[in-house]
Structure formats: structure tokens, C-alpha cells
Design an enzyme around this catalytic site. Structure first.
Site, PDB file in Angstrom:
ATOM      1  N   GLU A   1     -24.151 -16.732   6.551  1.00  0.00           N
ATOM      2  CA  GLU A   1     -24.547 -15.466   7.202  1.00  0.00           C
ATOM      3  C   GLU A   1     -26.043 -15.330   7.443  1.00  0.00           C
ATOM      4  O   GLU A   1     -26.643 -14.301   7.141  1.00  0.00           O
ATOM      5  CB  GLU A   1     -24.037 -14.271   6.375  1.00  0.00           C
ATOM      6  CG  GLU A   1     -22.531 -14.231   6.247  1.00  0.00           C
ATOM      7  CD  GLU A   1     -22.042 -13.180   5.262  1.00  0.00           C
ATOM      8  OE1 GLU A   1     -22.777 -12.243   4.934  1.00  0.00           O
ATOM      9  OE2 GLU A   1     -20.890 -13.315   4.804  1.00  0.00           O
TER      10      GLU A   1
ATOM     11  N   ASN B   1     -21.671 -21.375   7.526  1.00  0.00           N
ATOM     12  CA  ASN B   1     -20.590 -20.384   7.467  1.00  0.00           C
ATOM     13  C   ASN B   1     -21.082 -19.024   7.972  1.00  0.00           C
ATOM     14  O   ASN B   1     -22.194 -18.611   7.637  1.00  0.00           O
ATOM     15  CB  ASN B   1     -20.140 -20.255   5.995  1.00  0.00           C
ATOM     16  CG  ASN B   1     -18.825 -19.519   5.832  1.00  0.00           C
ATOM     17  OD1 ASN B   1     -17.839 -19.845   6.479  1.00  0.00           O
ATOM     18  ND2 ASN B   1     -18.807 -18.518   4.956  1.00  0.00           N
TER      19      ASN B   1
ATOM     20  N   HIS C   1     -12.788 -12.329   8.838  1.00  0.00           N
ATOM     21  CA  HIS C   1     -12.402 -11.043   8.230  1.00  0.00           C
ATOM     22  C   HIS C   1     -12.044 -10.119   9.398  1.00  0.00           C
ATOM     23  O   HIS C   1     -12.926  -9.674  10.131  1.00  0.00           O
ATOM     24  CB  HIS C   1     -13.571 -10.443   7.438  1.00  0.00           C
ATOM     25  CG  HIS C   1     -13.908 -11.228   6.216  1.00  0.00           C
ATOM     26  ND1 HIS C   1     -13.085 -11.286   5.112  1.00  0.00           N
ATOM     27  CD2 HIS C   1     -14.982 -11.997   5.908  1.00  0.00           C
ATOM     28  CE1 HIS C   1     -13.634 -12.052   4.183  1.00  0.00           C
ATOM     29  NE2 HIS C   1     -14.783 -12.497   4.642  1.00  0.00           N
TER      30      HIS C   1
ATOM     31  N   GLU D   1     -12.485 -17.458   5.454  1.00  0.00           N
ATOM     32  CA  GLU D   1     -12.346 -16.250   4.617  1.00  0.00           C
ATOM     33  C   GLU D   1     -11.358 -15.270   5.233  1.00  0.00           C
ATOM     34  O   GLU D   1     -11.568 -14.061   5.218  1.00  0.00           O
ATOM     35  CB  GLU D   1     -13.705 -15.555   4.447  1.00  0.00           C
ATOM     36  CG  GLU D   1     -14.791 -16.465   3.906  1.00  0.00           C
ATOM     37  CD  GLU D   1     -16.105 -15.752   3.596  1.00  0.00           C
ATOM     38  OE1 GLU D   1     -16.138 -14.514   3.567  1.00  0.00           O
ATOM     39  OE2 GLU D   1     -17.104 -16.464   3.380  1.00  0.00           O
TER      40      GLU D   1
ATOM     41  N   ASP E   1      -8.823 -12.596   6.236  1.00  0.00           N
ATOM     42  CA  ASP E   1      -7.974 -11.500   5.774  1.00  0.00           C
ATOM     43  C   ASP E   1      -7.863 -10.511   6.922  1.00  0.00           C
ATOM     44  O   ASP E   1      -8.661 -10.537   7.860  1.00  0.00           O
ATOM     45  CB  ASP E   1      -8.462 -10.840   4.468  1.00  0.00           C
ATOM     46  CG  ASP E   1      -9.927 -10.490   4.434  1.00  0.00           C
ATOM     47  OD1 ASP E   1     -10.520 -10.288   5.507  1.00  0.00           O
ATOM     48  OD2 ASP E   1     -10.486 -10.389   3.323  1.00  0.00           O
TER      49      ASP E   1
HETATM   50  O1  9MR Z   1     -15.380 -11.293  -2.137  1.00  0.00           O
HETATM   51  C1  9MR Z   1     -16.700 -11.258  -2.580  1.00  0.00           C
HETATM   52  C2  9MR Z   1     -16.890 -10.077  -3.518  1.00  0.00           C
HETATM   53  O2  9MR Z   1     -16.184 -10.322  -4.728  1.00  0.00           O
HETATM   54  C3  9MR Z   1     -18.366  -9.867  -3.805  1.00  0.00           C
HETATM   55  O3  9MR Z   1     -18.529  -8.696  -4.566  1.00  0.00           O
HETATM   56  C4  9MR Z   1     -19.117  -9.773  -2.503  1.00  0.00           C
HETATM   57  C5  9MR Z   1     -20.594  -9.550  -2.751  1.00  0.00           C
HETATM   58  O4  9MR Z   1     -21.268  -9.264  -1.599  1.00  0.00           O
HETATM   59  O5  9MR Z   1     -18.931 -10.952  -1.750  1.00  0.00           O
HETATM   60  C6  9MR Z   1     -17.615 -11.126  -1.365  1.00  0.00           C
HETATM   61  O6  9MR Z   1     -17.468 -12.305  -0.582  1.00  0.00           O
HETATM   62  C7  9MR Z   1     -18.170 -12.384   0.640  1.00  0.00           C
HETATM   63  C8  9MR Z   1     -18.469 -13.834   0.889  1.00  0.00           C
HETATM   64  O7  9MR Z   1     -19.154 -14.388  -0.199  1.00  0.00           O
HETATM   65  C9  9MR Z   1     -19.256 -14.026   2.159  1.00  0.00           C
HETATM   66  N1  9MR Z   1     -18.595 -13.406   3.284  1.00  0.00           N
HETATM   67  C10 9MR Z   1     -18.197 -12.023   3.099  1.00  0.00           C
HETATM   68  C11 9MR Z   1     -17.348 -11.896   1.831  1.00  0.00           C
HETATM   69  C12 9MR Z   1     -16.827 -10.474   1.682  1.00  0.00           C
HETATM   70  O8  9MR Z   1     -17.883  -9.579   1.499  1.00  0.00           O
END
Ligand code: 9MR
Length: 361
Positions: A153, A219, A255, A284, A286
């Protein structure tokens, strides 16, 4: 009639499995193997001791990715200390169950420890910290993690096409990049060759030094369709490929919150990245649905969700360069969607909170 017994027994077992859990034969994992695909899920180490969690993960998926365990604040909590205890649990689980392991993520602007974000380091110090971090983490899992999200990101939401302002872009990113060709971009009066994504390039080179066999991915969120953000990433990946920067793949997070996602544009986007010679992973996925106060979605929305999972899977399968599909968790019992949306959105994954397969399965 003797021959019928084992077949009956098998059918009965399959039926009882189906009625217990809603899963079908073959499992996702078997179906993926038959199509030469990887099917993965993000996992949380704390849940591995829950039998239904562990058995569903091992039965249905041939790939796993730590959801949070490899992020800086967990894996690198103090300047001189790494803590691989959570990620090791997931890697050991995957190894026991013959699953591939994706690493996520070496560089991100979130979930960083305070010692790093508030450390007031100089550019040189930060670059040194970043290089050591990447080499330590990739080195720890050398030969075990087959693919890394090296940078996650890095492009901006509000100004698509531009890099997000982060600790990294604003510091080591401004230094000259070793190995960067100087003729590829106009310099326009700058004292040295300037590429805004120079720090990203350096991260890929460091990761490659630490494990030359690992596949290295960039990613990104909201870059699934052809849009200004994916255009900018496309230009970066093309530049990397042309100059031999070691990048092997692009991860599209997927997402989805819009039940009418533009599948045609997603298809075109996957095709153009694959044509650069990089693999595409859906990393990722969903599909968040509106839910009532009990966390339940409507039957209609569950069907729409199933169509989206089906369409994305079909699209990926139609491109030989799209080699993996991964969901962000697998049970609605543990999903980031519920926690970030104050429980008005949820039910985003393939299994419900009791590990029953949903229509999306
Ligand atoms: O699913 C992850 C969650 O448990 C964490 O609290 C969060 C912190 O920002 O990150 C989430 O995972 C992210 C991933 O690492 C990168 N892409 C977006 C995902 C959803 O926020």
C-alpha cells in the site's frame, strides 16, 4: 453387492460432512490442486489452538499467510530485538500440513512500533534500519516463505498515482538508489536521478539478497480495476522489469464492499500486469455485506456475494499468470471487517462463525 459397502460408507461420510459443515467434495484445496492453483487464507496464530479453526484451515487451503504476525510492531518490537514466536507458529502449522507460506509484509505505513515512528532517525539511519529489518525477517524464513509482500500500500488513496507520504517515502526514498539507471527518467534539474518509488526498489533488492529464491510481490489495495492507482503501479512494475529490479508479482488485495464490482475492468487489469511477465496473486479477498445486529446478512446478499467470489475465481483461472487466490481470514468469526465497521458490515468470508460453508464456498 459387496462392492457397495465402501461406496455407501464413503457417500454416507461425505453426506454427513456436508450436513455438518456444508462443505463439499472435493475440498477447495483438492479443487485448487487439480487446477494447479494456490488457494490461501490469512491466519492468526492465537486461533490455531481452536480445533475447528485449525482443521478447516488445513483441510481447505494449500497456502497460508500470517494476517498480522509479521508486521513490524509484532516481529520487531525493539530496535535490537526480533520476535518470531507468532509467525513461527503459523509457519510450523503450514509446514506440518504441506501448505505454502506467503509473507506479509516487510514495509507498510501501519502497525509500526513507536521506537521506529518516533525515533527521529536520519535518512541514512532509517535506510540502514530498513535494510537490516528486511534482511533479518526474510533471512529467518529463507527457503520457507515462498513469496513476500515486500511493500504494501505505498500508493496514495486521496491522490491516486502518487506515493503516500510515509516514514519511508519521506526519508530513505529521497536518497539516490544504488543500481538505478540514470537514463530511464528525465532528471529535470535534480542533483541526482530521482524516482519517487526509489525506496521501494531498494526494498526489493534487499529482499532478493536475503533470499534469491523467494518470489517478491508488490501488494496494493483498490488497484484491482484499471484506475489511476493501478496505472501508476503498472508504470512502476514495468520500469522495474525493464531495469531488472527483482519483482516477481503483484498482489491485488480485493477487499470488496461494492456488490457490483467491475469484473471486466478487473479482468483487463490482471491481463495487463500478467503481460509484463509478473504473477498475479489475489491476496486479501473478502466481500463485506450489510449485517443486522446479530451479524447476519440477508440470503439475497449471500447469493450476490457468492457470485462475486465465483466471478473473481473464474477471472483468475482464465489467466495463466494469476496463480493464487487468498481470502483475508476464512471464518466470519475472525475477520477484520467486523471490527473496523462497528458491526454494520460483516459476513465477508467463505465460512460462517460456526465454520459452516456459505454459498460463497
Ligand atoms: O486484518 C488486519 C487487522 O487484524 C489489523 O488490525 C489491521 C491493522 O491495520 O490490518 C489488517 O490487515 C490489513 C492488511 O495487513 C493490509 N491490507 C488491508 C488489511 C485490512 O485492513
Amino acid at each position: 453387492m459387496k462392492w457397495r459397502t465402501p461406496i455407501f460408507a464413503l457417500a454416507a461420510a461425505a453426506l454427513s460432512l456436508a450436513s455438518d459443515t456444508g462443505v463439499q467434495e472435493p475440498s477447495l484445496r483438492e479443487a485448487a490442486r487439480n487446477s494447479g492453483m494456490l488457494i490461501g487464507a490469512a491466519a492468526r496464530s492465537a486461533q490455531l489452538s481452536e480445533p475447528a479453526y485449525a482443521s478447516t484451515l488445513a483441510r481447505e487451503f494449500n497456502m497460508v499467510e500470517p494476517e498480522d504476525a509479521l508486521k513490524w510492531e509484532i516481529v520487531h518490537p525493539e530496535p535490537q530485538r526480533f520476535d518470531f514466536s507468532q509467525s513461527d507458529q503459523i509457519v510450523d502449522f503450514a509446514t506440518r500440513h504441506g501448505m505454502k507460506i506467503r509473507g506479509h509484509t516487510l514495509v507498510w505505513h501501519r502497525q509500526n512500533p513507536k521506537w521506529l515512528t518516533e525515533g527521529k532517525f536520519t535518512s541514512t539511519e532509517l535506510a540502514d534500519i530498513l535494510e537490516k529489518h528486511i534482511k533479518a525477517v526474510v533471512g529467518h524464513y529463507r527457503g520457507r516463505v515462498f513469496a513476500w509482500d515486500v511493500v504494501n500500500e505505498a500508493f496514495d488513496e486521496l491522490h491516486p498515482g502518487e506515493l503516500r507520504s510515509t516514514l519511508w517515502r519521506d526519508q530513505p526514498g529521497i536518497g539516490p538508489s544504488p543500481g538505478a539507471a540514470t537514463e530511464a527518467l528525465p532528471v529535470s534539474g535534480r542533483p541526482y536521478e530521482y524516482r519517487p518509488y526509489q525506496y521501494i526498489e531498494r526494498c526489493f533488492r534487499w529482499a532478493h539478497e536475503a533470499d534469491p529464491q523467494a518470489l517478491l510481490f508488490y501488494n496494493e489495495a483498490e488497484a484491482e480495476t484499471v484506475n489511476p492507482k493501478s496505472d501508476a503501479i503498472y508504470a512502476m512494475v514495468r520500469d522495474f522489469r525493464q531495469r531488472g529490479v527483482p519483482i516477481d508479482g503483484i498482489g491485488f488485495q480485493m477487499h470488496i464492499a461494492n456488490l457490483h464490482a467491475d469484473i471486466v475492468s478487473i479482468d483487463t487489469n490482471i491481463a495487463r500486469f500478467a503481460a509484463l511477465g509478473v504473477q498475479v496473486h489475489i491476496t486479501e479477498m473478502d466481500v463485506a455485506l450489510p449485517v443486522d445486529s446479530n451479524g447476519n446478512a440477508s440470503p439475497e446478499d449471500l447469493q450476490l456475494q457468492a457470485s462475486l467470489y465465483r466471478e473473481i475465481t473464474r477471472t483468475c483461472l482464465s489467466h495463466p499468470g494469476c496463480t493464487a487466490i487468498q481470502t483475508w481470514g476464512f471464518t466470519d468469526k475472525y475477520s477484520w471487517i467486523g471490527s473496523h465497521s462497528k458491526h454494520t458490515q460483516g459476513a465477508a468470508l467463505l465460512f460462517d462463525r460456526s465454520y459452516h460453508a456459505k454459498p460463497a464456498y
